[in-house]
Design a protein around this motif. Structure first.
Motif, short mmCIF file in Angstrom:
data_model
loop_
_atom_site.label_atom_id
_atom_site.label_comp_id
_atom_site.label_asym_id
_atom_site.label_seq_id
_atom_site.Cartn_x
_atom_site.Cartn_y
_atom_site.Cartn_z
N HIS A 83 82.03 -72.02 -96.88
CA HIS A 83 80.66 -71.92 -96.35
C HIS A 83 80.22 -73.28 -95.79
CE1 HIS A 83 80.36 -67.92 -97.90
NE2 HIS A 83 80.48 -68.31 -99.16
N THR A 84 80.92 -73.73 -94.77
CA THR A 84 80.72 -75.08 -94.24
C THR A 84 79.32 -75.26 -93.66
OG1 THR A 84 83.07 -75.15 -93.66
CG2 THR A 84 81.63 -76.80 -92.65
N LEU A 85 78.93 -74.39 -92.74
CA LEU A 85 77.64 -74.55 -92.07
C LEU A 85 76.49 -74.37 -93.04
CD1 LEU A 85 76.28 -75.05 -89.37
CD2 LEU A 85 76.32 -72.58 -88.94
N LEU A 86 76.61 -73.41 -93.94
CA LEU A 86 75.55 -73.18 -94.93
C LEU A 86 75.32 -74.41 -95.78
CD1 LEU A 86 73.59 -71.37 -96.53
CD2 LEU A 86 75.56 -70.61 -97.90
N MET A 87 76.39 -75.02 -96.26
CA MET A 87 76.26 -76.20 -97.12
C MET A 87 75.71 -77.39 -96.34
SD MET A 87 76.82 -75.50 -100.17
CE MET A 87 76.65 -77.19 -100.73
N MET A 88 76.11 -77.54 -95.09
CA MET A 88 75.60 -78.64 -94.29
C MET A 88 74.11 -78.51 -94.06
SD MET A 88 78.63 -79.36 -91.51
CE MET A 88 77.58 -80.49 -90.62
N LEU A 89 73.65 -77.29 -93.74
CA LEU A 89 72.21 -77.07 -93.53
C LEU A 89 71.42 -77.28 -94.82
CD1 LEU A 89 72.32 -73.90 -91.24
CD2 LEU A 89 71.81 -76.26 -90.56
N THR A 90 71.98 -76.83 -95.94
CA THR A 90 71.32 -77.02 -97.24
C THR A 90 71.20 -78.50 -97.57
OG1 THR A 90 72.20 -74.91 -98.05
CG2 THR A 90 71.45 -76.50 -99.70
N MET A 91 72.26 -79.26 -97.33
CA MET A 91 72.25 -80.69 -97.64
C MET A 91 71.31 -81.45 -96.72
SD MET A 91 76.24 -81.37 -98.56
CE MET A 91 75.93 -83.04 -99.11
N ILE A 92 71.24 -81.05 -95.45
CA ILE A 92 70.31 -81.70 -94.52
C ILE A 92 68.87 -81.49 -94.99
CG2 ILE A 92 69.35 -81.60 -92.19
CD1 ILE A 92 72.20 -81.04 -91.18
N ALA A 93 68.56 -80.24 -95.38
CA ALA A 93 67.21 -79.93 -95.86
C ALA A 93 66.89 -80.74 -97.12
CB ALA A 93 67.09 -78.43 -96.14
N ALA A 94 67.82 -80.78 -98.07
CA ALA A 94 67.60 -81.53 -99.30
C ALA A 94 67.42 -83.02 -99.02
CB ALA A 94 68.77 -81.32 -100.27
N PHE A 95 68.22 -83.57 -98.11
CA PHE A 95 68.14 -84.99 -97.79
C PHE A 95 66.80 -85.33 -97.14
CE2 PHE A 95 69.04 -88.63 -94.96
CZ PHE A 95 69.43 -89.55 -95.92
N VAL A 96 66.34 -84.48 -96.23
CA VAL A 96 65.06 -84.71 -95.56
C VAL A 96 63.92 -84.69 -96.58
CG1 VAL A 96 63.39 -83.74 -93.94
CG2 VAL A 96 65.80 -83.88 -93.30
N LEU A 97 63.95 -83.74 -97.51
CA LEU A 97 62.92 -83.66 -98.55
C LEU A 97 62.94 -84.90 -99.44
CD1 LEU A 97 63.14 -79.91 -99.60
CD2 LEU A 97 61.23 -81.04 -98.45
N PHE A 98 64.14 -85.37 -99.77
CA PHE A 98 64.26 -86.60 -100.55
C PHE A 98 63.57 -87.76 -99.85
CE2 PHE A 98 67.65 -85.18 -103.51
CZ PHE A 98 67.23 -85.86 -104.64
N GLN A 99 63.84 -87.93 -98.55
CA GLN A 99 63.27 -89.06 -97.82
C GLN A 99 61.76 -88.94 -97.70
OE1 GLN A 99 65.81 -91.05 -97.83
NE2 GLN A 99 66.93 -89.17 -98.26
N TYR A 100 61.27 -87.72 -97.52
CA TYR A 100 59.82 -87.51 -97.39
C TYR A 100 59.10 -87.95 -98.65
CZ TYR A 100 55.31 -85.16 -97.26
OH TYR A 100 53.97 -84.90 -97.32
N TRP A 101 59.55 -87.48 -99.82
CA TRP A 101 58.86 -87.79 -101.06
C TRP A 101 59.11 -89.23 -101.50
CZ3 TRP A 101 54.86 -85.30 -102.55
CH2 TRP A 101 54.70 -83.97 -102.19
#
Length: 219
Positions: A179-197
């Motif tokens: 599930h390459t694309l799914l994991m990449m999108l999930t990690m991008i979303a998690a990383f962006v949320l980390f940086q925001y908070w």
């Protein structure tokens, strides 16, 4: 020679994951990176637990930050998970791009080590840019006071837990299930949320400093 190459590249990778001011901790940082490289070698080559690497390694990094650098547990988890997440994301993007051009990488080869070195350099430059521009994480201090779990810290704690679950399942879903694309999108979303908070926490800390009421665990 393979052992030397593995340890050298692995030390560089661990060095690139640190996300707070390290000028006064160069010796401790180098020794920690060496120990983590040895641990990675044992995990990958002796015990052959490659699929469990992203499940085990973030916990070990968290313990190093907390017990060796005396970073409060919440912030130890934050920089361990966020740094590991960022590194996995950069690595995944490089491998994904290479695969689109028909380039394959075999583990423990010069080509594979080269892309790991490039990934480490990119992660380190991004980390130093964040520190330079005060885009989060300057509130993380070695030997700092214990961080509470209220307000923004509560959201950061939740992100640490969610981020760790994402990392723990990374190898199984990315490499095992494909599930390459799914994991990449999930990690991008998690990383962006980390940086925001993290940036939000940075602004709160700046407010407390301006009002001379700075506390490392300000809610």
């Amino acid at each position: 020679m393979n052992i030397f190459a593995f340890l050298t590249v692995s030390m560089w990778e661990w060095f690139a994951m640190y996300r707070f001011e390290i000028n006064q901790y160069i010796g401790q940082l180098a020794f920690t990176a060496f120990l983590l490289a040895l641990f990675s070698f044992m995990l990958f080559n002796v015990f052959e637990l490659k699929m469990f690497a992203t499940l085990i390694q973030p916990i070990v990094v968290f313990l190093f930050f907390w017990l060796m650098f005396k970073v409060p547990p919440l912030y130890s988890g934050l920089i361990a998970v966020n740094g590991y997440l960022a590194y996995c994301l950069v690595t995944s993007l490089l491998y994904f791009t290479a695969q689109r051009f028909g380039i394959a990488f075999t583990p423990a080869t010069p080509q594979c080590y080269a892309i790991q070195l490039v990934t480490g350099l990119m992660a380190l430059l991004i980390a130093r840019l964040f520190v330079k521009l005060r885009w989060g994480f300057s509130f993380v201090q070695a030997g700092g006071a214990a961080a509470g779990a209220a307000g923004t810290n509560a959201k950061l704690l939740l992100l640490v837990l969610v981020g760790y679950v994402s990392l723990a399942s990374f190898n199984f879903l990315y490499y095992g299930a494909g599930h390459t694309l799914l994991m990449m999108l999930t990690m991008i979303a998690a990383f962006v949320l980390f940086q925001y908070w993290a940036l939000k926490k940075e602004h709160e800390v700046a407010f407390w400093r301006r009002n001379k009421k700075f506390k490392i665990d300000a809610p």
